[in-house]
Design an enzyme around this catalytic site. Sequence first.
Site, PDB file in Angstrom:
ATOM      1  N   GLU A  30       0.880  -1.157   0.000  1.00 17.11           N
ATOM      2  CA  GLU A  30       0.000   0.000   0.000  1.00 17.11           C
ATOM      3  C   GLU A  30       0.924   1.214   0.000  1.00 17.11           C
ATOM      4  O   GLU A  30       1.809   1.300   0.849  1.00 17.11           O
ATOM      5  CB  GLU A  30      -0.830  -0.035   1.286  1.00 17.11           C
ATOM      6  N   ARG A 256       4.406 -13.355   9.697  1.00 13.67           N
ATOM      7  CA  ARG A 256       5.111 -12.109   9.411  1.00 13.67           C
ATOM      8  C   ARG A 256       6.401 -12.053  10.217  1.00 13.67           C
ATOM      9  O   ARG A 256       6.539 -12.693  11.251  1.00 13.67           O
ATOM     10  CB  ARG A 256       4.227 -10.899   9.692  1.00 13.67           C
ATOM     11  N   LYS A 266       4.025   0.814   9.772  1.00 10.94           N
ATOM     12  CA  LYS A 266       4.301   2.038   9.024  1.00 10.94           C
ATOM     13  C   LYS A 266       3.762   3.245   9.777  1.00 10.94           C
ATOM     14  O   LYS A 266       4.357   4.311   9.761  1.00 10.94           O
ATOM     15  CB  LYS A 266       3.657   1.952   7.633  1.00 10.94           C
TER      16      LYS A 266
HETATM   17  P1  ATP Z   1       2.257  -2.058   8.049  1.00 10.16           P
HETATM   18  O1  ATP Z   1       1.384  -2.706   9.067  1.00 10.16           O
HETATM   19  O2  ATP Z   1       3.668  -1.890   8.466  1.00 10.16           O
HETATM   20  O3  ATP Z   1       1.672  -0.802   7.486  1.00 10.16           O
HETATM   21  P2  ATP Z   1       1.183  -3.526   5.909  1.00 10.16           P
HETATM   22  O4  ATP Z   1       1.018  -4.988   5.972  1.00 10.16           O
HETATM   23  O5  ATP Z   1      -0.041  -2.714   6.075  1.00 10.16           O
HETATM   24  O6  ATP Z   1       2.351  -3.116   6.886  1.00 10.16           O
HETATM   25  P3  ATP Z   1       1.453  -3.378   3.086  1.00 10.16           P
HETATM   26  O7  ATP Z   1       1.995  -2.280   2.265  1.00 10.16           O
HETATM   27  O8  ATP Z   1       0.019  -3.684   3.008  1.00 10.16           O
HETATM   28  O9  ATP Z   1       1.874  -3.058   4.593  1.00 10.16           O
HETATM   29  O10 ATP Z   1       2.306  -4.692   2.882  1.00 10.16           O
HETATM   30  C1  ATP Z   1       2.725  -5.180   1.638  1.00 10.16           C
HETATM   31  C2  ATP Z   1       3.049  -6.634   1.778  1.00 10.16           C
HETATM   32  O11 ATP Z   1       4.102  -6.831   2.727  1.00 10.16           O
HETATM   33  C3  ATP Z   1       1.856  -7.424   2.283  1.00 10.16           C
HETATM   34  O12 ATP Z   1       1.733  -8.586   1.487  1.00 10.16           O
HETATM   35  C4  ATP Z   1       2.214  -7.747   3.704  1.00 10.16           C
HETATM   36  O13 ATP Z   1       1.654  -8.969   4.097  1.00 10.16           O
HETATM   37  C5  ATP Z   1       3.741  -7.811   3.666  1.00 10.16           C
HETATM   38  N1  ATP Z   1       4.307  -7.511   4.979  1.00 10.16           N
HETATM   39  C6  ATP Z   1       4.123  -6.389   5.713  1.00 10.16           C
HETATM   40  N2  ATP Z   1       4.748  -6.476   6.893  1.00 10.16           N
HETATM   41  C7  ATP Z   1       5.376  -7.682   6.919  1.00 10.16           C
HETATM   42  C8  ATP Z   1       6.192  -8.384   7.875  1.00 10.16           C
HETATM   43  N3  ATP Z   1       6.491  -7.834   9.047  1.00 10.16           N
HETATM   44  N4  ATP Z   1       6.651  -9.608   7.540  1.00 10.16           N
HETATM   45  C9  ATP Z   1       6.348 -10.152   6.360  1.00 10.16           C
HETATM   46  N5  ATP Z   1       5.589  -9.569   5.415  1.00 10.16           N
HETATM   47  C10 ATP Z   1       5.092  -8.346   5.690  1.00 10.16           C
HETATM   48 MG    MG Z   2      -1.709  -3.585   4.559  1.00 14.46          MG
END
Ligand code: ATP
Ligand code: MG
Length: 541
Positions: A30, A256, A266
């Site tokens: 995102e 994760r 984030k």
């Molecule tokens: P955040 O909670 O930090 O904002 P998010 O999951 O909302 O992270 P996205 O941009 O939606 O962020 O994530 C893109 C991809 O990265 C998704 O497929 C998500 O599952 C993966 N991802 C995010 N954080 C992790 C993590 N700590 N370990 C493994 N994969 C991750």
């Molecule tokens: Mg997300």
Amino acid sequence: MADNFIHEIIEKDLETHKYGDKVCTRFPPEPNGYLHIGHAKSICLNFSTAAKYGGKCNLRYDDTNPVKEDVEYVDSIEEDVRWLGFEWDKRLWASDYFDTMYEAAVELIKKGKAFVCDLTGEEIREYRGTLKEPGKESPCRNRTVEENLRLFEEMKAGKYKDGEKVLRAKIDMASPNINMRDPIIYRIAHTPHHNTGDKWCIYPMYDFAHPIEDAIEGITHSICTLEFEDHRPLYDWVLKEVGWWPAPPQQIEFARLNLTNTVMSKRYLKAMVDDGTVEGWDDPRMPTIAGIRRRGYTPEAVRNFCEAIGVAKANSTVDISLLEHCVREDLKEKVESRNVVFDPVKLIITNYPEGESELCDMDNNAQNPNLGTRQVTFSGELWIDGADFMEEPPKKYFRLFPGNEVRLKGAYFVTCTGFSKNEDGSIKEVYCTYDPDTRSGSGFEGRKVKGTIHFVNAKDAVPITIRQYGYLMTEDEEGNMVKNPDTVRTITAYAETAAAKAAPGERFQFFRHGYFVADSKLHTGEKPVFNEIVPLKSSWK
Ligand code: ATP
Ligand code: MG
């Protein structure tokens, strides 16, 4: 050979030709912040899985929420993915599929599988039930197809205010899985979108949009994190009920990445940028990819780390020292060594010819002879590390103290003959004599010494700024993650001239201290600034 459970699934699918011989994955960030080390795990997994099976991996911006997205982040995301060493097959925007998603929603309405609901957000929550109790059906649930089509069309046309109506999937209000209790699939938001402008005032929900995005792109294996396990039935339901894709993608969840001393949300990272806790998204203390790049970590080290921790089905927390270990292992034979003196103390060689100097050959990397040698100047006036002299040494201290002989790395043996002090009691100068027969490389084998220390020639030593870092986060007594108060230490050290000449981003081992990188933003030939990447010694077992 499969090396994790996801690859096992893929190999089975290849055997049964579930998707022909196709493997297609995607990394779907995102665009609402910089990528962090957790994303690196997902990037490595998606891109290397595709590469392993001769498949493809897309970079897809998951930009279906008009409120949160910011295109400012797009450039950083692409830079980070490429820095890690990957290249996408296609770069795509989920918002480009809004038309298809709308058509898919209409299809569900026509099949009697979706309805427009007038309940307020709060009512919907009340009607949803709990884990123990089933939910209650919405009074709007039995609207006719015609009425639903008309109302949805009116939602799209902007006839209603935000929150006045939603489109819901018609599934099962008694399902033990709350995600299946008539979830919302479209909502009204009179918010312009960075890509589609004012075209839409209704936007699809993640659980409805994501499977459709995957299906449109021909993704075969949609890898996501464990929180989405309970959403998988809905993912499958959407694809089955819309029914346009004969071999729909499958969602596979993995644990994760969590790291000790590290927050990876984030939102939290953005707050630290906004409140000035750190200097920016690329502050060398940040767990963002931009931060660890500036810190001096290598993409190889990050990839090796992601490989080493494997792919798990259960959440756990990885010790950050394992990441540091991977960095150290990667740099060990790659970078050249330089002499840098911390907490400097003057060493005077009283029997060295006045005003003279000579050049000594120094290994650039003792473990990797391919990196060759360099020359450093040596004279009767040197700087040594403050920690390499003690007036009254404890047992097993083999460095300089009155009467003791040590080797000056790459030069001569010296014997300490005395010292002087400043008014405050600190050491001012250390005196010694050198033995001209012990020159390094001369074949001298007369006697052994236990201690070897390094030096910088006083006359051409260059002061450099060094920034050493602590972890941004720590645990309090109750095990909660809290901010660490002191996380940067800035010191001035003396370096041999070759170190100060580094290009921004260039990495070295500072002999006997650790690995350091010339800061990519602040370092110049006139004002050298280095960041500590990792100290030499690991605390990780
Ligand atoms: P955040 O909670 O930090 O904002 P998010 O999951 O909302 O992270 P996205 O941009 O939606 O962020 O994530 C893109 C991809 O990265 C998704 O497929 C998500 O599952 C993966 N991802 C995010 N954080 C992790 C993590 N700590 N370990 C493994 N994969 C991750
Ligand atoms: Mg997300």
